[in-house]
Design a protein around this motif. Structure first.
Motif, PDB file in Angstrom:
ATOM      1  N   ALA A  68      43.556  28.886  -7.188  1.00 55.67           N
ATOM      2  CA  ALA A  68      44.716  29.283  -7.987  1.00 55.67           C
ATOM      3  C   ALA A  68      45.094  30.735  -7.723  1.00 55.67           C
ATOM      4  O   ALA A  68      46.284  31.080  -7.670  1.00 55.67           O
ATOM      5  N   THR A  69      44.094  31.595  -7.542  1.00 51.04           N
ATOM      6  CA  THR A  69      44.366  33.008  -7.262  1.00 51.04           C
ATOM      7  C   THR A  69      45.060  33.172  -5.912  1.00 51.04           C
ATOM      8  O   THR A  69      45.994  33.975  -5.774  1.00 51.04           O
TER       9      THR A  69
ATOM     10  N   PHE B  76      48.604  32.045  -6.322  1.00 49.94           N
ATOM     11  CA  PHE B  76      49.307  33.065  -7.092  1.00 49.94           C
ATOM     12  C   PHE B  76      49.673  34.257  -6.216  1.00 49.94           C
ATOM     13  O   PHE B  76      50.802  34.768  -6.253  1.00 49.94           O
TER      14      PHE B  76
ATOM     15  N   VAL C 195      46.924  40.285  -8.652  1.00 58.03           N
ATOM     16  CA  VAL C 195      46.035  39.364  -7.941  1.00 58.03           C
ATOM     17  C   VAL C 195      44.585  39.718  -8.246  1.00 58.03           C
ATOM     18  O   VAL C 195      43.741  38.834  -8.461  1.00 58.03           O
TER      19      VAL C 195
ATOM     20  N   ALA D   6      43.824  38.388 -11.612  1.00 59.86           N
ATOM     21  CA  ALA D   6      43.616  36.945 -11.589  1.00 59.86           C
ATOM     22  C   ALA D   6      42.236  36.599 -11.034  1.00 59.86           C
ATOM     23  O   ALA D   6      41.566  35.684 -11.534  1.00 59.86           O
TER      24      ALA D   6
END
Length: 223
Positions: free
Chosen positions: A33-34, A37, A154, A157
């Motif tokens: 997911a990071t 993102f 980032v 995250a």
């Protein structure tokens, strides 16, 4: 009260195995997911992308030094998040406890775990679920917000991913409670938690020790 089971956090190998598995899955999902993102930010909102990561490739950047600074940001944020995690537990332990109850903090270095404890205090089912899950939401949200505020979303995250990987024990507590709808109260202990069912929260008569530490025994235990 009627004893319904317990979790001995540092001794129950089955519990620790489930926590490790959940932590690993959370890390893999969070890492993916990071990355997504970060790609989305780089493509559609480059102005929000981490300046330190951009500096690795920019002509006027500092290259590897910027990368090391980014890693340091993540490391510091993650370390702070673990401390904040236990403080949030402690705040809710105290908020729901009777006046004069004592909340303590410690670490089990063998298992690599920090912990907060309100030993001997009995909480309702709903209160203990809030205590267990509060850091998952509060600290994770704070990390994301801090990432944006510091110009490193980032990194925020990724730190949130590392923090969530450390929340697996709390989730296992919540899963155990949710799996047994007859649990009405939870007694916090220095080594974990004990679950009780129907009965007066102040009734000491039926609060027997479980037959085997760490076992998730079920059913009524009588004196």
């Amino acid at each position: 009260m009627r004893f319904r089971g317990d979790i001995q956090t540092f001794e129950d190998e089955g519990f620790l195995r489930r926590v490790a598995q959940s932590s690993a899955v959370t890390f893999v999902i969070g890492l993916g997911a990071t990355l997504v993102f970060g790609i989305v930010l780089a493509m559609f909102a480059p102005g929000l992308f981490d300046g330190l990561l951009s500096g690795i490739f920019a002509a006027d950047g500092r290259g590897f030094i910027d990368y090391l600074l980014w890693i340091a940001w993540v490391a510091v944020a993650t370390a702070v998040s673990f401390i904040a995690h236990e403080l949030v537990h402690g705040i809710f332990f105290k908020a729901f406890a009777p006046a004069g109850a004592r909340v303590t903090f410690g670490a089990n270095w063998k298992r690599g775990m920090l912990y907060a404890s309100a030993e001997g205090v009995i909480y309702t089912r709903a209160q203990y679920l809030v205590i267990a899950l509060a850091p998952t939401f509060v600290v994770t949200a704070a990390l994301i917000a801090a990432g944006f505020a510091c110009g490193c979303p980032v990194a925020g995250a990724f730190a949130a991913t590392l923090h969530l990987s450390g929340c697996a024990g709390d989730w296992e507590y919540a899963r155990e409670i949710a799996a047994d709808p007859l649990i009405t109260h939870c007694e916090d202990t220095a080594s974990g938690v004990r679950f009780f069912g129907a009965g007066d929260a102040g009734d000491e008569g039926d609060r027997d020790e479980p037959a085997a530490p760490g076992a998730a025994a079920r059913g009524e235990v009588r004196p």
